[in-house]
Design a protein around this motif. Structure first.
Motif, PDB file in Angstrom:
ATOM      1  N   THR A 249      62.148  61.642  -1.383  1.00 24.16           N
ATOM      2  CA  THR A 249      63.447  61.368  -0.550  1.00 24.16           C
ATOM      3  C   THR A 249      63.960  60.130  -0.140  1.00 24.16           C
ATOM      4  O   THR A 249      64.685  59.818   0.513  1.00 24.16           O
ATOM      5  CB  THR A 249      63.079  61.939   1.143  1.00 24.16           C
ATOM      6  OG1 THR A 249      61.884  61.283   1.165  1.00 24.16           O
ATOM      7  CG2 THR A 249      62.831  63.590   1.390  1.00 24.16           C
ATOM      8  N   ARG A 262      63.068  68.220  -3.531  1.00 25.14           N
ATOM      9  CA  ARG A 262      62.879  67.949  -2.154  1.00 25.14           C
ATOM     10  C   ARG A 262      62.299  69.196  -1.603  1.00 25.14           C
ATOM     11  O   ARG A 262      62.455  70.588  -1.896  1.00 25.14           O
ATOM     12  CB  ARG A 262      64.332  67.617  -1.319  1.00 25.14           C
ATOM     13  CG  ARG A 262      64.410  66.184  -1.586  1.00 25.14           C
ATOM     14  CD  ARG A 262      66.005  65.959  -1.078  1.00 25.14           C
ATOM     15  NE  ARG A 262      66.009  64.601  -1.405  1.00 25.14           N
ATOM     16  CZ  ARG A 262      66.959  63.503  -0.720  1.00 25.14           C
ATOM     17  NH1 ARG A 262      67.169  64.169   0.656  1.00 25.14           N
ATOM     18  NH2 ARG A 262      67.233  62.550  -0.719  1.00 25.14           N
ATOM     19  N   PRO A 263      61.581  69.293  -0.221  1.00 23.60           N
ATOM     20  CA  PRO A 263      61.174  68.047   0.431  1.00 23.60           C
ATOM     21  C   PRO A 263      60.150  67.406  -0.056  1.00 23.60           C
ATOM     22  O   PRO A 263      59.685  67.924  -1.250  1.00 23.60           O
ATOM     23  CB  PRO A 263      61.013  68.828   1.815  1.00 23.60           C
ATOM     24  CG  PRO A 263      60.581  70.020   1.523  1.00 23.60           C
ATOM     25  CD  PRO A 263      61.303  70.561   0.376  1.00 23.60           C
ATOM     26  N   CYS A 565      64.181  59.715   4.365  1.00 22.99           N
ATOM     27  CA  CYS A 565      63.652  60.527   5.824  1.00 22.99           C
ATOM     28  C   CYS A 565      62.458  60.299   6.064  1.00 22.99           C
ATOM     29  O   CYS A 565      62.052  60.898   7.239  1.00 22.99           O
ATOM     30  CB  CYS A 565      64.464  61.792   5.847  1.00 22.99           C
ATOM     31  SG  CYS A 565      63.721  62.668   4.377  1.00 22.99           S
ATOM     32  N   CYS A 570      66.144  62.097  10.018  1.00 27.06           N
ATOM     33  CA  CYS A 570      66.273  63.365   8.808  1.00 27.06           C
ATOM     34  C   CYS A 570      67.869  62.737   8.691  1.00 27.06           C
ATOM     35  O   CYS A 570      68.764  62.630   9.594  1.00 27.06           O
ATOM     36  CB  CYS A 570      66.362  64.647   9.525  1.00 27.06           C
ATOM     37  SG  CYS A 570      67.069  65.746   8.636  1.00 27.06           S
ATOM     38  N   GLN A 571      68.037  62.815   7.480  1.00 25.81           N
ATOM     39  CA  GLN A 571      69.439  62.491   7.105  1.00 25.81           C
ATOM     40  C   GLN A 571      70.468  63.786   6.750  1.00 25.81           C
ATOM     41  O   GLN A 571      71.382  63.763   6.128  1.00 25.81           O
ATOM     42  CB  GLN A 571      69.493  61.666   5.454  1.00 25.81           C
ATOM     43  CG  GLN A 571      68.575  60.410   5.780  1.00 25.81           C
ATOM     44  CD  GLN A 571      69.137  59.497   6.644  1.00 25.81           C
ATOM     45  OE1 GLN A 571      70.311  59.126   6.798  1.00 25.81           O
ATOM     46  NE2 GLN A 571      68.329  58.549   7.275  1.00 25.81           N
ATOM     47  N   ASN A 572      69.841  64.747   7.029  1.00 27.78           N
ATOM     48  CA  ASN A 572      70.629  66.130   6.888  1.00 27.78           C
ATOM     49  C   ASN A 572      70.956  66.521   5.537  1.00 27.78           C
ATOM     50  O   ASN A 572      72.205  66.929   5.267  1.00 27.78           O
ATOM     51  CB  ASN A 572      71.840  66.266   7.963  1.00 27.78           C
ATOM     52  CG  ASN A 572      71.508  66.160   9.205  1.00 27.78           C
ATOM     53  OD1 ASN A 572      70.396  66.788   9.715  1.00 27.78           O
ATOM     54  ND2 ASN A 572      72.110  65.173  10.108  1.00 27.78           N
ATOM     55  N   CYS A 573      70.057  66.339   4.635  1.00 29.66           N
ATOM     56  CA  CYS A 573      70.292  66.898   3.353  1.00 29.66           C
ATOM     57  C   CYS A 573      70.395  68.428   3.278  1.00 29.66           C
ATOM     58  O   CYS A 573      71.186  69.027   2.141  1.00 29.66           O
ATOM     59  CB  CYS A 573      69.440  66.244   2.034  1.00 29.66           C
ATOM     60  SG  CYS A 573      67.929  67.074   2.179  1.00 29.66           S
ATOM     61  N   GLY A 574      69.672  68.985   4.001  1.00 28.10           N
ATOM     62  CA  GLY A 574      69.768  70.731   4.307  1.00 28.10           C
ATOM     63  C   GLY A 574      68.781  71.301   3.485  1.00 28.10           C
ATOM     64  O   GLY A 574      68.545  72.608   3.750  1.00 28.10           O
ATOM     65  N   VAL A 575      67.752  70.613   2.885  1.00 27.44           N
ATOM     66  CA  VAL A 575      66.536  71.215   2.263  1.00 27.44           C
ATOM     67  C   VAL A 575      65.630  71.869   3.300  1.00 27.44           C
ATOM     68  O   VAL A 575      65.317  72.985   3.090  1.00 27.44           O
ATOM     69  CB  VAL A 575      65.611  70.223   1.439  1.00 27.44           C
ATOM     70  CG1 VAL A 575      64.437  71.059   1.144  1.00 27.44           C
ATOM     71  CG2 VAL A 575      66.519  70.111   0.112  1.00 27.44           C
ATOM     72  N   CYS A 576      65.351  71.243   4.561  1.00 24.95           N
ATOM     73  CA  CYS A 576      64.147  71.648   5.090  1.00 24.95           C
ATOM     74  C   CYS A 576      64.550  72.633   6.062  1.00 24.95           C
ATOM     75  O   CYS A 576      65.785  72.546   6.795  1.00 24.95           O
ATOM     76  CB  CYS A 576      63.690  70.396   6.098  1.00 24.95           C
ATOM     77  SG  CYS A 576      62.989  69.220   5.035  1.00 24.95           S
ATOM     78  N   PHE A 578      62.195  73.157   8.780  1.00 29.96           N
ATOM     79  CA  PHE A 578      61.205  72.296   9.694  1.00 29.96           C
ATOM     80  C   PHE A 578      60.334  73.297  10.323  1.00 29.96           C
ATOM     81  O   PHE A 578      59.705  72.953  11.218  1.00 29.96           O
ATOM     82  CB  PHE A 578      62.213  71.681  10.842  1.00 29.96           C
ATOM     83  CG  PHE A 578      63.346  70.413  10.166  1.00 29.96           C
ATOM     84  CD1 PHE A 578      62.554  69.434   9.908  1.00 29.96           C
ATOM     85  CD2 PHE A 578      64.482  70.734   9.998  1.00 29.96           C
ATOM     86  CE1 PHE A 578      63.620  68.418   9.235  1.00 29.96           C
ATOM     87  CE2 PHE A 578      65.496  69.940   9.506  1.00 29.96           C
ATOM     88  CZ  PHE A 578      64.818  68.730   9.280  1.00 29.96           C
ATOM     89  N   ASN A 583      58.983  67.899   5.118  1.00 32.70           N
ATOM     90  CA  ASN A 583      57.950  66.829   4.420  1.00 32.70           C
ATOM     91  C   ASN A 583      56.728  67.115   5.036  1.00 32.70           C
ATOM     92  O   ASN A 583      56.534  67.168   6.167  1.00 32.70           O
ATOM     93  CB  ASN A 583      58.678  65.426   4.963  1.00 32.70           C
ATOM     94  CG  ASN A 583      60.007  64.950   4.302  1.00 32.70           C
ATOM     95  OD1 ASN A 583      60.306  65.827   3.008  1.00 32.70           O
ATOM     96  ND2 ASN A 583      60.645  64.194   4.768  1.00 32.70           N
TER      97      ASN A 583
HETATM   98  S1  SF4 Z   1      66.272  67.883   5.682  1.00 32.48           S
HETATM   99 FE1  SF4 Z   1      64.386  67.191   5.164  1.00 32.48          FE
HETATM  100  S2  SF4 Z   1      64.341  66.285   3.215  1.00 32.48           S
HETATM  101 FE2  SF4 Z   1      66.510  66.357   4.035  1.00 32.48          FE
HETATM  102  S3  SF4 Z   1      66.802  64.607   4.897  1.00 32.48           S
HETATM  103 FE3  SF4 Z   1      66.188  66.009   6.536  1.00 32.48          FE
HETATM  104  S4  SF4 Z   1      63.833  65.676   6.746  1.00 32.48           S
HETATM  105 FE4  SF4 Z   1      64.763  64.733   4.541  1.00 32.48          FE
END
Ligand code: SF4
Length: 824
Positions: A249, A262-263, A565, A570-576, A578, A583
């Motif tokens: 990340t 990711r994550p 992150c 969290c930078q809001n990339c969209g993968v998680c 949660f 992560n």
């Molecule tokens: S969604 Fe997950 S991988 Fe993406 S920025 Fe947030 S914590 Fe990191």
């Protein structure tokens, strides 16, 4: 190891051990329910270094009703032999042609292996176009990072696996198993595969359905490969691969792996230590590579390294960290790694100025790099390799000057203590990254930039290396290519393109011809894309949102960093989600101190020399001396004997051989001496232990202790006795001619032969070396006793050709065996 119908080809192959398939831990299952061929479109030594292949091989072969075998791209010498003799490409294990498998699954790691995919299909007897395949053809699937833009291969591949393969392969074979039982037609089977999450089936989904990637949520639930295959030949990464974490990340804006995987998921240190223990015990390797996209980021790294070093130091196991970021390399890590061999040191600053590193979000500074270089050379490493990219977005002349300047600083930090190599590659924009819309520089622009470095980087301690600009151009076209490139690919393949990622085999002129004929302009594929354009990979959802990529692109223009992150918000990339997808870090409670394994005292007083007698029969005759000795050393390392190692930075076990036996020759009696700590138990037990760890065809016959003052094997070697059987169809008349030739030879005082050695014609006297040569006409058997001296010997092959009168081609087909080794 039994002989096989394809063995006749092996002696003509440049590296026969690429095609043997009888390695330690290879599976030879005979289930017929679902057969899965793992096809790797590059050489054996590249493919066998790839962890994904070993993971899937292990997972599939654990399924009781499935069997997995392997196949690698044949090198051109092998391909021409297959084509000449009209033989199909087969799997390694059972030598089954590709067409007879239920599934052929390609691993797509690199765009420049695509022509090899087509070649393997054609040599395997499978139609290239998916539309032409019938019910009886295997399903052709593909997985790996290149599938995140499936468009260029969409006409050839039946189904693409998007994402991680551990779970999905079991689902695929389950569908196949039911489909086979119910005799479901091909198209219906494809429709069922299309129901599996993470699978893209071009014939079913079309271009409009979004395919979401598959993720293995928790790596702690997976510890494959359990019994990795141990290659017979030297591979690119000849070592245990311990995957400590997956995903990254950091957010480097050029890096596709950092977006699509990711994550970030770490394995617990306790599991890794168990895996390392097991993997070392089943392979005999002497090096562990701690793999992840950025191994320095692993949260318990110092603890893991210290513990692994403590536990395995007695067997001189070395550690490698192949993907270290500059700032994560601490003095403690360096100290631990240098306890055994100094593995190569590679760092990737990527750009020459701090400004450019902010644009790409690399985050480290020149200061970080210089201080690490100083530590690396202070720890007595002799060379360091640095990776940089040319043609990054917003690059100016100042950034190129920055690379030169940075390297001067590196050289200063090195202070003539070692060699600095800088490796320059052309930036290739990749799908699913913030730079996916950017322009890739043309061939001409690359050459101008390369020329600048040629003129400016003149220090003799600085070595420059380039990634071939033509390869980067092709990689760039196919990375962001559309379906039309499938046509180009097939044309280039038909013209003879293979192994396009290998400098010596790339035939760029054929690619150019193919582009001209199809009216394809490479610039069209390298150009900057509008953000409102449809992209060929829009139907693939890697989890990272388009909005995040656009935002990152904007931030790169503003030279603004995005935090990781793992250590910030969290930078809001969209993968998680949660819940399950998030992560994951190694558990902190894992990091308690672990007691070292009991030291094996290297006291010379307890050292003994053991003499081993062993054989090398059947297909093991195709092993080179290096491969044979590596297999023996690995079997010894897996056994309970404690080898004694040389001292210094590259410790080696103390082993010596009587002599090297040539590739292709069987031997019933070979010798080696090893120095080890006194073995406390019955040597016959040790013998069985070692034999169970050796590849088929190699067997230890006897182990005995010898007095310490015994002369080395090579100094007491006297002669070899060879036997050969003449071809069965030889008639009496020919036998008489051979008999006369032998008599004439033995009656002569001198017999000179002419042969080509290293391109030169040399005259060689062989008569004094041949002490006996007898023919048993009834058995059509010849026995030769040949002296071995410091001055030389006579090769059995030369005796067959020059004394017995066979042609070189005939001689290659005559089996000869070393049956005895005589000592003074
Ligand atoms: S969604 Fe997950 S991988 Fe993406 S920025 Fe947030 S914590 Fe990191």
């Amino acid at each position: 190891m039994t002989d096989h119908k394809f063995d006749g080809l092996l002696l003509n192959a440049e590296k026969p051990s690429r095609y043997l398939g009888s390695e330690v831990n290879a599976f030879h299952k005979d289930t017929r329910e679902v057969s899965f061929l793992l096809a790797f479109p590059d050489t054996y030594e590249v493919g066998m270094s790839h962890l994904g292949l070993q993971i899937l091989y292990s997972v599939l072969n654990e399924i009781p009703y499935a069997k997995a075998e392997r196949c690698f791209a044949p090198w051109p010498d092998r391909e021409s032999q297959l084509r000449l003799r009209k033989l199909p490409l087969t799997s390694l294990e059972s030598q089954t042609p590709l067409i007879n498998f239920d599934i052929v699954g390609f691993s797509l790691q690199y765009e420049l292996s695509y022509t090899n995919v087509l070649n393997m299909l054609e040599l395997g007897g499978i139609p290239l176009a998916r539309a032409e395949r019938k019910d009886n053809h295997p399903l052709i699937i593909a997985g790996g990072p290149c599938c995140f833009n499936p468009a260029p291969l969409a006409g050839f591949i039946d189904a693409f696996v998007i994402g991680e393969g551990e779970e999905i392969v079991s689902e695929i074979v389950a569908v196949l198993r039911t489909g086979k039982k119910k005799k479901i037609p091909r198209h219906d089977l494809l429709e069922q595969l299309a129901q599996i999450s993470g699978i893209y089936v071009p014939a079913v989904h079309g271009k409009n359905q979004l395919i979401k990637k598959r993720i293995v949520a928790d790596l702690n639930l997976w510890s494959h490969p359990i019994n990795p295959v141990v290659p017979l030949m030297q591979t690119v990464h000849d070592r245990i691969i311990l995957e400590i974490a997956r995903g990254c990340t950091r957010g480097c804006r050029f890096c596709q792996a950092g977006m699509i995987w990711r994550p970030y998921r770490e394995r617990n240190a306790s599991l890794l230590m168990q895996m390392a223990e097991k993997l070392l015990s089943v392979t005999g390797h002497d090096e562990i590579s701690l793999l992840s996209l950025s191994s320095g980021d692993y949260s318990c790294l110092e603890f893991l390294i210290k513990t692994l070093m403590k536990q395995h130091y007695s067997k001189r196991v070395a550690l490698a960290l192949p993907s270290l970021r500059v700032e994560s390399l601490t003095g403690i890590l360096i100290e631990e790694i240098k306890k055994t061999r100094k593995t190569s040191f590679t760092l990737a600053p990527e750009a020459g100025t701090d400004k450019m590193r902010r644009i790409i979000n690399k985050g480290n500074t020149a200061e970080d790099l210089i201080s690490i270089v100083d530590k690396v050379f202070a720890a007595a490493w002799k060379s360091i390799k640095l990776y940089f990219m040319l043609g990054l977005p917003y690059e100016t002349q100042e950034d190129l000057e920055g690379i030169i300047e940075l390297n001067h600083q590196v050289l200063k930090a090195a202070r003539k203590r070692g060699q600095v190599t800088i490796s320059l590659s052309t930036f290739v924009p990749k799908p699913h990254t913030p730079f996916q819309w950017e322009k890739q520089i043309s061939l001409e622009e690359t050459y101008i930039k390369q020329d600048f470095f040629r003129r400016r980087a003149k220090d003799r301690n600085l070595k420059l290396k380039w990634h071939d600009a033509k390869m980067s151009l092709l990689e760039g076209m196919f990375s962001r290519g559309d379906e039309r490139l499938g046509e180009l690919l097939e044309k280039a393949f038909r013209k003879g393109c293979r192994f396009d990622g290998w400098t010596e085999l790339l035939r760029f002129e054929l690619w150019q011809e193919a582009m001209d004929e199809l009216g394809i302009n490479p610039e069209e594929y390298l150009r900057e894309r509008e953000t409102n354009e449809n992209l060929p990979w829009d139907n693939i959802d890697c989890g990272v949102s388009r909005q995040f990529l656009l935002q990152e692109r904007k931030k790169s223009a503003e030279t603004t960093a995005t935090e990781d992150c793992r250590f910030a918000n969290c930078q809001n990339c969209g993968v998680c989600d949660f819940s399950t997808i998030k992560n994951i870090f190694a558990k902190a409670e894992e990091t308690q101190e672990i007691a070292p394994s009991p030291p094996t005292a290297d006291f010379a007083a307890h050292e003994k020399v053991y003499r081993f007698t062993f054989n090398k029969l059947g297909r093991a005759r195709f092993l080179s001396h290096l491969e044979l000795s590596t297999a023996l050393i690995r079997a010894l390392r897996r056994s309970s004997i404690s080898l004694v190692y040389s001292i210094g930075f590259h410790p080696h076990p103390k082993i010596s051989f009587a002599t090297a036996t040539p590739v292709g020759m069987e031997s019933r009696e070979e010798y080696m001496d090893i120095t080890a700590l006194e073995y406390p138990a019955d040597l016959n037990l040790l013998k069985s232990e070692i034999n169970s760890a050796l590849p088929q065809g190699i067997e230890v016959i006897e182990i005995k202790t010898i007095p310490p003052d015994t002369k080395p094997l090579s100094q007491t070697l006297y002669a070899f006795i060879y036997e050969l059987y003449l071809p069965a169809n030889i008639d009496e008349n020919q036998l008489n001619i051979i008999k006369e030739s032998i008599e004439k030879f033995l009656a002569s005082a001198s017999f000179k032969i002419q042969r080509i050695s290293k391109g030169k014609t040399v005259i060689k006297e062989i008569r004094p070396f041949v002490q006996g040569l007898t023919l048993d006409a009834n058995k059509k058997r010849i026995e030769a006793t040949v002296r071995h001296t410091q001055e030389g010997s006579a090769r059995p092959f030369d005796i067959i050709v020059h004394v017995l009168g066979f042609s070189k081609e005939e001689a290659k087909q005559i089996h000869f065996t070393k049956i005895k080794t005589l000592f003074f």
